[in-house]
Scaffold this motif. Sequence first.
Motif, PDB file in Angstrom:
ATOM      1  N   THR A 103       0.792  -1.231   0.000  1.00 27.30           N
ATOM      2  CA  THR A 103       0.000   0.000   0.000  1.00 27.30           C
ATOM      3  C   THR A 103       0.822   1.279   0.000  1.00 27.30           C
ATOM      4  O   THR A 103       0.294   2.348  -0.278  1.00 27.30           O
ATOM      5  CB  THR A 103      -0.909   0.044   1.249  1.00 27.30           C
ATOM      6  N   GLY A 104       2.098   1.175   0.381  1.00 29.75           N
ATOM      7  CA  GLY A 104       2.933   2.368   0.515  1.00 29.75           C
ATOM      8  C   GLY A 104       2.747   3.068   1.855  1.00 29.75           C
ATOM      9  O   GLY A 104       3.376   4.092   2.109  1.00 29.75           O
ATOM     10  N   ASP A 105       1.873   2.538   2.725  1.00 26.17           N
ATOM     11  CA  ASP A 105       1.634   3.142   4.038  1.00 26.17           C
ATOM     12  C   ASP A 105       2.857   2.993   4.936  1.00 26.17           C
ATOM     13  O   ASP A 105       3.574   1.994   4.876  1.00 26.17           O
ATOM     14  CB  ASP A 105       0.445   2.467   4.742  1.00 26.17           C
ATOM     15  N   ARG A 106       3.053   3.991   5.795  1.00 29.39           N
ATOM     16  CA  ARG A 106       4.116   3.933   6.801  1.00 29.39           C
ATOM     17  C   ARG A 106       3.513   3.420   8.103  1.00 29.39           C
ATOM     18  O   ARG A 106       2.414   3.812   8.472  1.00 29.39           O
ATOM     19  CB  ARG A 106       4.742   5.315   7.005  1.00 29.39           C
ATOM     20  N   LEU A 107       4.244   2.531   8.770  1.00 33.66           N
ATOM     21  CA  LEU A 107       3.796   1.955  10.037  1.00 33.66           C
ATOM     22  C   LEU A 107       4.961   1.955  11.015  1.00 33.66           C
ATOM     23  O   LEU A 107       6.121   2.067  10.613  1.00 33.66           O
ATOM     24  CB  LEU A 107       3.321   0.512   9.835  1.00 33.66           C
ATOM     25  N   VAL A 148       1.809  -0.803  13.975  1.00 35.80           N
ATOM     26  CA  VAL A 148       0.665   0.096  14.136  1.00 35.80           C
ATOM     27  C   VAL A 148       0.808   1.249  13.160  1.00 35.80           C
ATOM     28  O   VAL A 148       1.903   1.574  12.719  1.00 35.80           O
ATOM     29  CB  VAL A 148       0.554   0.638  15.589  1.00 35.80           C
ATOM     30  N   TYR A 149      -0.324   1.850  12.840  1.00 35.11           N
ATOM     31  CA  TYR A 149      -0.294   2.999  11.949  1.00 35.11           C
ATOM     32  C   TYR A 149       0.221   4.221  12.696  1.00 35.11           C
ATOM     33  O   TYR A 149       0.142   4.294  13.921  1.00 35.11           O
ATOM     34  CB  TYR A 149      -1.672   3.203  11.307  1.00 35.11           C
ATOM     35  N   SER A 163      -5.142   0.304  23.749  1.00 33.27           N
ATOM     36  CA  SER A 163      -6.189   0.787  22.859  1.00 33.27           C
ATOM     37  C   SER A 163      -5.777   0.762  21.380  1.00 33.27           C
ATOM     38  O   SER A 163      -6.612   0.951  20.509  1.00 33.27           O
ATOM     39  CB  SER A 163      -6.563   2.220  23.242  1.00 33.27           C
ATOM     40  N   LEU A 164      -4.511   0.519  21.089  1.00 32.10           N
ATOM     41  CA  LEU A 164      -4.062   0.525  19.702  1.00 32.10           C
ATOM     42  C   LEU A 164      -4.254  -0.839  19.049  1.00 32.10           C
ATOM     43  O   LEU A 164      -4.052  -1.865  19.668  1.00 32.10           O
ATOM     44  CB  LEU A 164      -2.581   0.888  19.625  1.00 32.10           C
ATOM     45  N   LYS A 165      -4.640  -0.823  17.795  1.00 35.04           N
ATOM     46  CA  LYS A 165      -4.777  -2.067  17.047  1.00 35.04           C
ATOM     47  C   LYS A 165      -3.443  -2.384  16.377  1.00 35.04           C
ATOM     48  O   LYS A 165      -2.893  -1.573  15.650  1.00 35.04           O
ATOM     49  CB  LYS A 165      -5.872  -1.945  16.002  1.00 35.04           C
ATOM     50  N   VAL A 166      -2.950  -3.588  16.620  1.00 31.12           N
ATOM     51  CA  VAL A 166      -1.704  -4.050  16.012  1.00 31.12           C
ATOM     52  C   VAL A 166      -2.059  -4.918  14.808  1.00 31.12           C
ATOM     53  O   VAL A 166      -2.842  -5.860  14.916  1.00 31.12           O
ATOM     54  CB  VAL A 166      -0.851  -4.850  17.021  1.00 31.12           C
ATOM     55  N   TYR A 167      -1.507  -4.580  13.665  1.00 34.14           N
ATOM     56  CA  TYR A 167      -1.704  -5.349  12.446  1.00 34.14           C
ATOM     57  C   TYR A 167      -0.481  -6.238  12.241  1.00 34.14           C
ATOM     58  O   TYR A 167       0.631  -5.850  12.595  1.00 34.14           O
ATOM     59  CB  TYR A 167      -1.893  -4.412  11.248  1.00 34.14           C
TER      60      TYR A 167
END
Length: 184
Positions: A103-107, A148-149, A163-167
Motif C-alpha cells: 500500500t505504501g503506508d508507513r507503520l 501500528v499505523y 487501545s491501539l490495534k496491532v496489524y
Amino acid sequence: MSVLPLGDGLYEVESASDNTYLVDLEAGRCTCPDHVFRGGRCKHVRRVAIEITEGRTPPPGEIALECHDCDAPVFVDEDEAIEPAYCDEHAIYPGDTVVDRETGDRLTVVDVSEYRADAVEIPAADRTVADYWTNEDYDPDVPVVGAVYPHANVEPNGVVPSSLKVYVFPRTRLEKAADTDGKR
C-alpha cells in the motif's frame, strides 16, 4: 587466493598455483606442504584471517546468507540461520518505521516475531497471516511483524497502549523506511 567457508571453523583456500588446501582456523592448521613440513603459520591461514577481518568471509561458527532486500552478505550463527536474513541497513526492530510494499503506508513496528506467517492465525479472518488475501504474494515461511499505523507513538522498548490495534504482516511485505533525509 579464494576462500570458501565450509563451516565448523574450516575453510577451503584455492591458491594462485591452482592447489586447494583445507584450513582449520581455530586449530591454526593447514594442509599445505609449507605448514605440514615447517609447522609455521602459512599464507593460507593468514589469508583466511584477513578475509574474516575485512568482513568478506564469515568467522568460525557463522555462515554467510544474502540480505533479502539488497543481496549483501549477512553473517549469522550457523546453528541459528533463519532466512530471510537482513543486513544492518534493512533489519527492523520495535520502534522502527517501515513501509508496506503493498500500500505504501508507513507503520511503526511493535514486534518482530520468530513465528512464521503460515503458522500465525488471524482469528477475525479465520486464516493465517500468509493466507490473508493481501499477503498471498509474500513469502509464507518468514517471521511475522506486528505494526501500528503512525497516529500512535511507540517506545523503542516495544510498549504499546492497549487501545491501539496491532496489524500483522509477513516480514517480506515490509521494508525499512528511509529517514526524512533519505537515509535508511
